[in-house]
Design a protein around this motif. Structure first.
Motif, PDB file in Angstrom:
ATOM      1  N   GLN A   1       0.824  -1.207   0.000  1.00  0.00           N
ATOM      2  CA  GLN A   1       0.000   0.000   0.000  1.00  0.00           C
ATOM      3  C   GLN A   1       0.858   1.257   0.000  1.00  0.00           C
ATOM      4  O   GLN A   1       0.552   2.233  -0.684  1.00  0.00           O
ATOM      5  N   ALA A   2       1.973   1.241   0.742  1.00  0.00           N
ATOM      6  CA  ALA A   2       2.877   2.396   0.766  1.00  0.00           C
ATOM      7  C   ALA A   2       3.475   2.631  -0.623  1.00  0.00           C
ATOM      8  O   ALA A   2       3.598   3.775  -1.073  1.00  0.00           O
ATOM      9  N   ALA A   3       3.824   1.530  -1.303  1.00  0.00           N
ATOM     10  CA  ALA A   3       4.372   1.668  -2.654  1.00  0.00           C
ATOM     11  C   ALA A   3       3.319   2.217  -3.610  1.00  0.00           C
ATOM     12  O   ALA A   3       3.613   3.088  -4.444  1.00  0.00           O
ATOM     13  N   ILE A   4       2.090   1.754  -3.498  1.00  0.00           N
ATOM     14  CA  ILE A   4       1.000   2.251  -4.354  1.00  0.00           C
ATOM     15  C   ILE A   4       0.753   3.735  -4.077  1.00  0.00           C
ATOM     16  O   ILE A   4       0.582   4.534  -5.004  1.00  0.00           O
TER      17      ILE A   4
ATOM     18  N   GLY B   1       3.461  10.377  -6.653  1.00  0.00           N
ATOM     19  CA  GLY B   1       4.439  10.786  -7.665  1.00  0.00           C
ATOM     20  C   GLY B   1       3.759  11.130  -8.975  1.00  0.00           C
ATOM     21  O   GLY B   1       4.108  12.121  -9.634  1.00  0.00           O
ATOM     22  N   SER B   2       2.775  10.369  -9.378  1.00  0.00           N
ATOM     23  CA  SER B   2       2.039  10.633 -10.620  1.00  0.00           C
ATOM     24  C   SER B   2       1.284  11.951 -10.511  1.00  0.00           C
ATOM     25  O   SER B   2       1.256  12.751 -11.443  1.00  0.00           O
TER      26      SER B   2
ATOM     27  N   ALA C   1       1.981  15.236 -12.807  1.00  0.00           N
ATOM     28  CA  ALA C   1       0.892  15.816 -13.584  1.00  0.00           C
ATOM     29  C   ALA C   1       0.710  17.283 -13.234  1.00  0.00           C
ATOM     30  O   ALA C   1       0.477  18.120 -14.096  1.00  0.00           O
ATOM     31  N   ARG C   2       0.840  17.611 -11.971  1.00  0.00           N
ATOM     32  CA  ARG C   2       0.691  19.002 -11.513  1.00  0.00           C
ATOM     33  C   ARG C   2       1.841  19.859 -12.049  1.00  0.00           C
ATOM     34  O   ARG C   2       1.609  20.985 -12.500  1.00  0.00           O
TER      35      ARG C   2
END
Length: 144
Positions: free
Chosen positions: A124-127, A133-134, A138-139
């Motif tokens: 879950q931490a990796a997800i 990060g995504s 994107a921002r």
């Protein structure tokens, strides 16, 4: 890498002890069943002896057969009682072995649940890191 259950060796030993106690209990039950069957056959043989005698020789033979069968029946009664005691002892040993194994089995199940929970938390931490990060990329791409 996940850490294995620290008491796995002891758990295997307890399970072997439990299996051995179960085997002893099965053997004791078989011995008791065999003794009961022998006792039933002796009683049937005692009842099957003819009650009438034509002469003194036959009467003596019948008396000897009955005495022998009754003696054998007494021995079989003692054997049946001994078999019953052995079953009780084996049942107690099996119950104790099972109690010792169950505690360790519960500890192993709790350990396995904690390992799975740790793996899920790591995943879950990796997800979350990927999603964060995504979102940042994107921002940043939208601002540029």
């Amino acid at each position: 890498m996940t850490r294995g259950f620290a008491l796995a060796g002891l758990l295997r030993l307890r399970q072997i002890e439990k299996d051995h106690a179960a085997s002893d209990l099965a053997a004791a039950n078989a011995f008791r069943r065999d003794a009961g069957e022998r006792q039933a056959r002796a009683i049937a043989a005692l009842h099957a002896l003819p009650a009438e005698a034509a002469d003194a020789g036959t009467l003596f033979a019948l008396a000897a057969a009955r005495a022998s069968t009754r003696s054998m029946l007494g021995d079989l009664n003692a054997l049946t009682a001994q078999a019953e005691q052995e079953v009780q002892r084996a049942q107690g040993a099996f119950t104790e072995a099972k109690k010792r194994a169950v505690g360790l089995e519960k500890l192993e199940a709790r350990h396995d649940a904690e390992v799975v929970a740790g793996q899920l938390a790591t995943e879950q931490a990796a997800i979350d890191e990927i999603a964060t990060g995504s979102w940042r990329r994107a921002r940043e791409a939208g601002e540029a």
